[in-house]
Design a protein around this motif. Sequence first.
Motif, PDB file in Angstrom:
ATOM      1  N   ARG A   1      36.533   8.416  55.186  1.00  0.00           N
ATOM      2  CA  ARG A   1      37.511   8.343  54.351  1.00  0.00           C
ATOM      3  C   ARG A   1      37.665   8.403  52.697  1.00  0.00           C
ATOM      4  O   ARG A   1      37.545   6.723  51.980  1.00  0.00           O
ATOM      5  N   PRO A   2      37.881   9.329  52.422  1.00  0.00           N
ATOM      6  CA  PRO A   2      38.664   9.739  51.946  1.00  0.00           C
ATOM      7  C   PRO A   2      39.647   8.399  50.997  1.00  0.00           C
ATOM      8  O   PRO A   2      40.432   8.335  52.096  1.00  0.00           O
ATOM      9  N   LYS A   3      39.102   7.777  49.800  1.00  0.00           N
ATOM     10  CA  LYS A   3      40.899   6.680  49.439  1.00  0.00           C
ATOM     11  C   LYS A   3      41.841   7.746  48.572  1.00  0.00           C
ATOM     12  O   LYS A   3      43.304   7.820  48.664  1.00  0.00           O
ATOM     13  N   THR A   4      41.644   8.913  48.412  1.00  0.00           N
ATOM     14  CA  THR A   4      42.235   9.771  47.623  1.00  0.00           C
ATOM     15  C   THR A   4      42.943  10.883  47.729  1.00  0.00           C
ATOM     16  O   THR A   4      41.836  11.519  49.065  1.00  0.00           O
ATOM     17  N   ARG A   5      43.781  11.348  48.169  1.00  0.00           N
ATOM     18  CA  ARG A   5      44.430  13.239  48.188  1.00  0.00           C
ATOM     19  C   ARG A   5      43.035  13.812  47.604  1.00  0.00           C
ATOM     20  O   ARG A   5      42.299  15.005  47.598  1.00  0.00           O
ATOM     21  N   PHE A   6      43.148  13.110  46.142  1.00  0.00           N
ATOM     22  CA  PHE A   6      42.283  14.357  45.418  1.00  0.00           C
ATOM     23  C   PHE A   6      40.440  14.696  46.399  1.00  0.00           C
ATOM     24  O   PHE A   6      39.669  15.421  46.445  1.00  0.00           O
ATOM     25  N   VAL A   7      40.163  13.001  46.715  1.00  0.00           N
ATOM     26  CA  VAL A   7      38.662  13.355  47.366  1.00  0.00           C
ATOM     27  C   VAL A   7      38.362  13.865  48.201  1.00  0.00           C
ATOM     28  O   VAL A   7      37.839  14.523  48.904  1.00  0.00           O
ATOM     29  N   ALA A   8      39.567  14.118  49.153  1.00  0.00           N
ATOM     30  CA  ALA A   8      39.553  14.776  50.615  1.00  0.00           C
ATOM     31  C   ALA A   8      39.773  16.429  50.339  1.00  0.00           C
ATOM     32  O   ALA A   8      39.132  17.112  50.605  1.00  0.00           O
ATOM     33  N   ASP A   9      40.127  16.664  50.050  1.00  0.00           N
ATOM     34  CA  ASP A   9      40.513  18.054  48.687  1.00  0.00           C
ATOM     35  C   ASP A   9      38.924  18.190  48.257  1.00  0.00           C
ATOM     36  O   ASP A   9      38.021  19.554  48.671  1.00  0.00           O
ATOM     37  N   PHE A  10      38.603  17.651  47.749  1.00  0.00           N
ATOM     38  CA  PHE A  10      37.142  18.219  47.016  1.00  0.00           C
ATOM     39  C   PHE A  10      36.164  17.587  47.761  1.00  0.00           C
ATOM     40  O   PHE A  10      35.422  18.927  47.806  1.00  0.00           O
ATOM     41  N   VAL A  11      36.226  16.667  48.359  1.00  0.00           N
ATOM     42  CA  VAL A  11      34.803  16.887  49.478  1.00  0.00           C
ATOM     43  C   VAL A  11      34.215  17.543  50.351  1.00  0.00           C
ATOM     44  O   VAL A  11      33.911  18.130  50.624  1.00  0.00           O
TER      45      VAL A  11
END
Lengths: 386, 271, 329, 317
Positions: C225-235
């Motif tokens: 459940r990435p909170k933001t697009r950045f997290v989703a991209d990075f993680v």
Amino acid sequence: MTSFLKTCTTLSVFLSFTTASIAQEPLKAVGAGEGALSIVAWAGYIERGETDKNYDWVTKFETETGCKVSVKTAATSDEMVSLMNEGGFDLVTASGDASLRLIAGKRVQPINTALIPSWKTLDERLQNAPWHTVKGVHYGVPYVWGPNVLMYNTDAFKGEAPKSWKVVFEEMTLPDGKSNKGRVQAYDGPIYVADAALYLKAHKPELGIKDPYELNEDQYKAALELLRGQRKLVGRYWHDAMIQTDDFKNEGVVASGSWPFQVNLLQAEKAKIASTFPEEGTTGWADTTMLHADAAHPNCAYKWMEHSLSAKVQGDVSAWFGANPSVPAACKGNALLTDEGCATNGYDNFAKISFWKTPISKCESQGECVPYHRWVSDYIGVIGGR
Amino acid sequence: MRSDTEATASLPLKIAAGAGIAFLHLPILLIFVYAFTTEEKSFQWPPPGLTLNWFSVAWNRPDVWQALSLSVKVASVATAIALLLGTLAAAAVSQTRFFGREAISLLVILPIALPGIITGIALRSAFSLADIPYSLWTIILGHGTFCVVVVYNNAVARFRRTSGSLIEASMDLGADGFQTFRHIILPNIATALLAGGMLAFALSFDEVIVTTFTGGQQATLPIWMLQELIRPRQRPVTNVVAVVVVLVTFLPILAAYYLTRDTDEIAGSGK
Amino acid sequence: MTAAVSFSGVSRHFGKVQAVDRVDLVVEPGEFFAMLGPSGSGKTTCLRLIAGFEQPDSGHIEIFGETAEGVPPYRRNVNTVFQDYALFPHFSILDNVAYGLMVKGIGKAERHRQAEEALALVKLPDYGARKPGQLSGGQRQRVALARALVNRPRVLLLDEPLGALDLKLRESMQEELKSLQRSLGITFIFVTHDQGEALSMADRVAVFNKGRIVQAGTPQEIYNRPKTRFVADFVGSSNVIDPDAMRYFGGEARCASLRPEAISLVRDGGVRAHVRSAAFLGAATRLGVTAGDVSLSVMLPAGQPVPEQGTEVGLTWAPGDVHYMDDAA
Amino acid sequence: MTGAFSQGVISARRAGLSGRLSDLFWRRPQLLLILMLTPPLLWLGIIYVGSLLALLAQSFFAIDDFSGLVTYELTLDTYRQLLNPANLDIILRTLVMAVAVTVASAFIAFPIAYYAARYAKGRWKAFFYLGVMMPLWSSYLVKVYAWKLILAKEGILTWIFARLHLSSVLDSVLALPVIGGNSLSVSYIGTFLVFVYIWLPYMILPTQAALERVPKTLVEASGDLGATPRQTFFTVLLPLALPGLVAGSIFTFSLTLGDYIIPQIIGSSRLFIGQAVYAQQGTAGNVPLAAAFSVVPIVIMGVYLAIAKRMGAFDAL
């Protein structure tokens, strides 16, 4: 004379940033020695037998007075002046081109001749000589004097002494058949302009040179012109007595103005060297032992001044350096100088010698003369080929 | 191409390098030869004869010892000052970033980048302006100034190669600033400082030009040599002294080489 | 229970660069905590703030309830394993490990005993006499670990601890670090830019971007459940889908993430897409497909037939697998 | 690893001055910086630069033509004097010599440095190192005088040429205009040779250091990409060694600009800047002119250093 002095005063202060000390009253009585004495001297003036055991006039003085003598040798008059300006010395053996600067700069103090018993034995010609006596006040005791002789290689001149300074000023073929080009030297000091002037005085009377140290613009220009011609003949100018002896031995130099000191040195080494007194006369030096205004050891200094006038010391120094004593008695009976010594060293030529003095703009013989600092910068130019 | 990276050099390179080294050494051999000549006043080639006499003469000359002791004193103190100032400046420049950092490195290099005569005259006139009499300390002042740079250069090079995290690691492990300096910084820069110090000592020991202006009447060994060479009494003695100095300094040079060989070159830290 | 480390509103800037920007953070005692982010995101500065190498411009840091303000590193019972290990080159391994004890004034015999114990703990019992230069990278890493642990820190900080090791060594070290942390019960905080490392080792992960923490939570939360697009991209290797494309796919017009393994292929129906590439990964095959102008990756479990490139396929996924998030970075 | 939590997380401040100072320096790193910078800045910034400025200030005074006394009034007369032909000659002569010496040193130094940096190993490396350091450490003066013996008209070189029956070669060299002379020791050739000899180690050491920093792989990479050894040399090695050469040239250039002993002992009595400064200050007592002369090398070196800095030579120093 007063204008002369005024200029000297100004001339002299130049090296010193330190505040000039106020001239003191001369010493009233000579007390016990302070145990030490430091002297600025020409090379060979203060010997303690280190080079030749026979020439030692320091060791005995030290044992008698307890004053330990230390010597700083200087190569030029200007170096002496700057050393004295620096301070830390008691005595200096100053030549005529330095002595008045020292007096005017209050670097030296008047001396009390009454405290120097041998004063009265001095050569009368020197007792009141203008290079150490100002307004009747004496600023030192004469040491020795001598001419700037023409030293030459006897092989190159086939044993015949050159008669004129021409051999060092103008290109010519020497008796050995080779040109003098590259084989003569001249003194690397601005005062040498006077030697050129002296030569011109004899050979170009129309310039009207009276005193080689007092030159107006025209006379000065002519002297420089002569020196420029000489530049083409000279490989290296001599600056230091010892280097000059090296040059005569290793560099094929055959003729140069020189001091009797180098002549004696080379002759002692059995080099084929002799000296002569050319017809134009010579320049020369007369040196005075002067006492520093802030001398730390005045009593030892007075003891030395007295010692320096003894006939024995005068004779020994004269023999060693090829100089003439200031005490006539020294000419007789000195083992080292021998009875002919004074004659060899030019004692009788006193009148023919133009003694070194600092050129100033307000000169006695004519209205306006070229001052010393121009001699300095122009001579640098001449040596540089300008 | 391969030949360039292999361990053998081309013949012309070998000859050029060998000739260069020979050029550097032949005049020094001459100094050695003339330490044994029988001729006293000046030199003539070839030497008329050879003798060991000058070594004992030199040994018995008190002025040699005086000059030597003055030189050693000056060089020791100047080196100590250079070590202190050079290390401080190097540490400041390499461990932190601050405005004017570049100016500091320029300032340190200046005394060596400008001709010695200028340093000499400037100090001399400053001494007279401030009315400072010539003493051991005026010489040291001059020498200290241009010795700083060699220590600085060596120290900066070492600091640069020493990881900054070593200091942090030490503090992290519980060592305070002084403990870190003693246990970590000092041991890591010690050889560089030693090498820099030895160069500084050598620099001071052979300095003529600045000393001429800041020494007054005192004679360090090079000043003594200058006087001896210009007004020789026993010229070979000068050569004997020069030979002995070369021989005596041989070991420290070698030591400096091995001390810094693995870690850093002490190269390029000349006058 | 007091937090092992807590940041409240901590900021730190270097010149014009805002390295850490009003960060709030709580690390629980005994936790294995990862700070994840690209380089320059402020994670290392946070670590250095805890160690005491940096001081905050503003905000407040507490370590086990005690304020860290004005406390230099050597007075914090917190130790660091440096990225370059920072072993003292002039000391032997044993002296390196014993250094912290030495500066505390513990006698030679005692500190060497403890140092040997610590070396045994990191499985380097016989290396004490060597110099750091004689060790391999992995061995140096263990020494650095032993050197920190011998001081019994309350918090151990690890700065990219495995960054310099090769893949195989890294995997075994991950295991070891994890079990070491469990057996010692010390709070571990480590900094990494490798999301796989962070997810596999940490109890909790804080994702950093531009000096701020964008999301903190368990690896599962971060991954699923990435909170933001950045997290989703990075993680993750998640498909990040734009609002426009989402609407095209029939969802809400919001930015969303969709894990590749959540997508399955159907012959007919679904979202039509073309296969562009296929990479065999052993346990699965990763397909690159384009639906409209959206590129997606699809994880195909082993055993399923792999469609050829250029063939048209249908994509389906359970609506619950679509995770909507903030579009902001 | 038992008792891990036996101690508090923050230990107490250490007793004594050192503990307090340590804490202070950590809290205020600028304080430590200031403390570290103060002594070198005091020494170099105040004493050294202060003296330099005081000297330079004097160049704006002039010596009075009439009395020979320094007049303490601001004027550019001294600079006018500096630009007279004789003095310009001195400056030009020195500059040409410094350039020639620097170029020649670079040429002689490069093979030595190159060989020592890339081929010499182990014992040979030590040999080369000592081979450069020994001359550097041998007395400057004695070396100069040794050259006097070598170059004198009746010196060693003449002797060797005579032995080899090549005296005519020497004579024709000496017959060259301007650089020739009566003997090598009174010619520009002699001065040049001695300058090159004395400053050579200062060129070798930084060059060698720069070359040693060139990674071997770079040379290999260049070869790998098809460059001939010659191309590798000019495109890879030389540019990378350049900072070292420039660092060395700072020394050779500056030392030549300021030296007054070598041209006095080996030379034709024509002055170089160093001698002019020395003579104007000591002999002529014209301190303003001496100061103005000092400005010349300062300006030249200033420009030189600025260029050198741009080329990264400071790191190679």
